[in-house]
Write an enzyme that holds these catalytic residues in place. Sequence first.
Site, PDB file in Angstrom:
ATOM      1  N   CYS A   9       0.894  -1.163   0.000  1.00  9.12           N
ATOM      2  CA  CYS A   9       0.000   0.000   0.000  1.00  9.12           C
ATOM      3  C   CYS A   9       0.924   1.202   0.000  1.00  9.12           C
ATOM      4  O   CYS A   9       1.596   1.462   0.991  1.00  9.12           O
ATOM      5  CB  CYS A   9      -0.915   0.047   1.214  1.00  9.12           C
ATOM      6  N   CYS A  13      -0.353   4.113   2.645  1.00 16.69           N
ATOM      7  CA  CYS A  13      -0.324   3.888   4.091  1.00 16.69           C
ATOM      8  C   CYS A  13      -0.089   2.410   4.371  1.00 16.69           C
ATOM      9  O   CYS A  13       1.014   1.920   4.190  1.00 16.69           O
ATOM     10  CB  CYS A  13      -1.588   4.406   4.764  1.00 16.69           C
ATOM     11  N   SER A  14      -1.114   1.688   4.770  1.00 12.43           N
ATOM     12  CA  SER A  14      -0.872   0.294   5.135  1.00 12.43           C
ATOM     13  C   SER A  14      -2.100  -0.565   4.876  1.00 12.43           C
ATOM     14  O   SER A  14      -2.358  -1.513   5.618  1.00 12.43           O
ATOM     15  CB  SER A  14      -0.468   0.212   6.608  1.00 12.43           C
ATOM     16  N   CYS A  15      -2.881  -0.261   3.844  1.00 10.80           N
ATOM     17  CA  CYS A  15      -4.055  -1.083   3.530  1.00 10.80           C
ATOM     18  C   CYS A  15      -3.622  -2.525   3.308  1.00 10.80           C
ATOM     19  O   CYS A  15      -2.629  -2.792   2.627  1.00 10.80           O
ATOM     20  CB  CYS A  15      -4.774  -0.543   2.295  1.00 10.80           C
TER      21      CYS A  15
HETATM   22 FE    FE Z   1      -3.475   2.220   2.731  1.00 10.38          FE
END
Ligand code: FE
Length: 199
Positions: free
Chosen positions: A101, A104-106
């Site tokens: 991602c 961010c951190s999906c």
């Molecule tokens: Fe994300």
Amino acid sequence: MTATHEHGTPEIELRVEALESLLTEKGLVSPAAVDAVINYFEQDVGPLNGAKAVARAWLDPDYKARLIEDASSAFNELGITVRDNVIAVENTAEEHNVVVCTLCSCYPWSVLGLPPTWYKAPAYRSRVVREPRKVLAEMGLELPKSTAIRVWDSSAEIRYMVVPEQPQGTESMTENELEALVTRDSMIGVAQAAQPNAK
Ligand code: FE
């Protein structure tokens, strides 16, 4: 296309932190116990769901086709409810898939559990897009030049998981045995599935 990457508001994160501090202060939980729970989700609960589907896919080409076509339904067949919109992408000798991602951190929590720390690191997020072959090599995965690498950028709407290649020599293994070879990292695409003798 706009992609959102919402993981909960800062207020929710603050509340979680406040609760953890309070529970720790009152001696109700220890930070170690909290870490243990997180580790449990990170290592066991989450990846296990993904691993079950991958092991089934290795044994049943029709199931694999359904998993690629419509991951949510394919997980439902195994009694697993997927809360993310997950798309499964299949590794072959010709093409290797890796998930990131960039914003961010999906991450597909409901099938892979909590993301590893490095998944959220800016270095991984930016570099794996620019130089995936190099990043994978640094993480211990050397791919032949003949294998193309495809990087999938997750968002809140679409989260990817990789169906790794079945390791050679595992054709006679049972579904349970195969499951144990399907690591979290192999479903992010930064590793191959484990070799049976490496366990
Ligand atoms: Fe994300």
